[in-house]
Design an enzyme around this catalytic site. Structure first.
Site, PDB file in Angstrom:
ATOM      1  N   ARG A  41     -16.642  -4.452   9.224  1.00  0.00           N
ATOM      2  CA  ARG A  41     -17.694  -3.504   8.849  1.00  0.00           C
ATOM      3  C   ARG A  41     -18.739  -4.129   7.952  1.00  0.00           C
ATOM      4  NH1 ARG A  41     -13.158   0.600   7.017  1.00  0.00           N
ATOM      5  NH2 ARG A  41     -12.341  -1.468   6.559  1.00  0.00           N
TER       6      ARG A  41
ATOM      7  N   LYS B  61       0.817  -1.216   0.000  1.00  0.00           N
ATOM      8  CA  LYS B  61       0.000   0.000   0.000  1.00  0.00           C
ATOM      9  C   LYS B  61       0.849   1.263   0.000  1.00  0.00           C
ATOM     10  CE  LYS B  61      -4.234  -1.406   2.346  1.00  0.00           C
ATOM     11  NZ  LYS B  61      -5.047  -1.207   3.540  1.00  0.00           N
TER      12      LYS B  61
END
Ligand code: ADP
Length: 154
Positions: A90, A41
């Site tokens: 989530r 990332k």
């Protein structure tokens, strides 16, 4: 001692991250909130900035220690003496991703267990990715980030 590592990119930290630590706080003797220096990332904010925000946000949390690590999260768990990893869920895509990582970590980490907390409904749409997009688009992101930090992005 029950110690856990809460690993993440925290690019930037959101109220969703803080809520997870708040809810895990009674469960552990120590929580290492640690920024993983990810090889894949690319982060928007520097490691120093991300660590600085974490330190500010958790300065009054006696059981929280802010850290960073390179390489495998389970190796960091062994280094600091943590038997548990903390992660948030989530939605279904979080679950699919986390399931495999957790199973692998349990094997390569020699019994490091991952503890999952389901996101509270009011934070389930919060993500660092969304906050980065709002910041880049010069929108108002105040409601997504902890009140006591200031994000400067030019
Ligand atoms: P990573 O790059 O490791 O996913 P993040 O900083 O994006 O790092 O997230 C770190 C952890 O915090 C992950 O387990 C993620 O699911 C959790 N998390 C992020 N946002 C929320 C939220 N709004 N509610 C609950 N958990 C969250």
């Amino acid at each position: 001692m029950k110690n856990c590592v809460f690993p993440g990119s925290f690019d930037p930290i959101t109220k969703g991250h803080v809520d997870l630590v708040d809810r895990a706080y009674p469960l552990f003797d120590k929580i290492y909130v640690a920024v993983g220096e990810n090889s894949v990332k690319n982060s928007l904010f520097s490691l120093e900035k991300r660590i600085g925000w974490l330190k500010e946000v958790f300065k009054d949390y006696d059981k929280v220690e802010v850290g960073k690590f390179v390489g495998l999260t389970v190796n960091y768990c062994h280094d600091v003496g943590a038997q548990y990893l903390l992660r948030g869920l989530r939605n279904a895509s979080d679950f699919d991703y986390e399931k495999t990582i957790s199973q692998l970590n349990n094997i390569i980490g020699e019994n490091v267990e991952t503890v999952f907390l389901i996101s509270r409904p009011e934070y389930s749409h919060f993500s660092s990715t969304i906050v980065r997009e709002i910041i880049k688009g010069k929108g108002n992101y105040d409601q997504f980030i902890p009140n006591n930090i200031k994000i400067n992005y030019e």
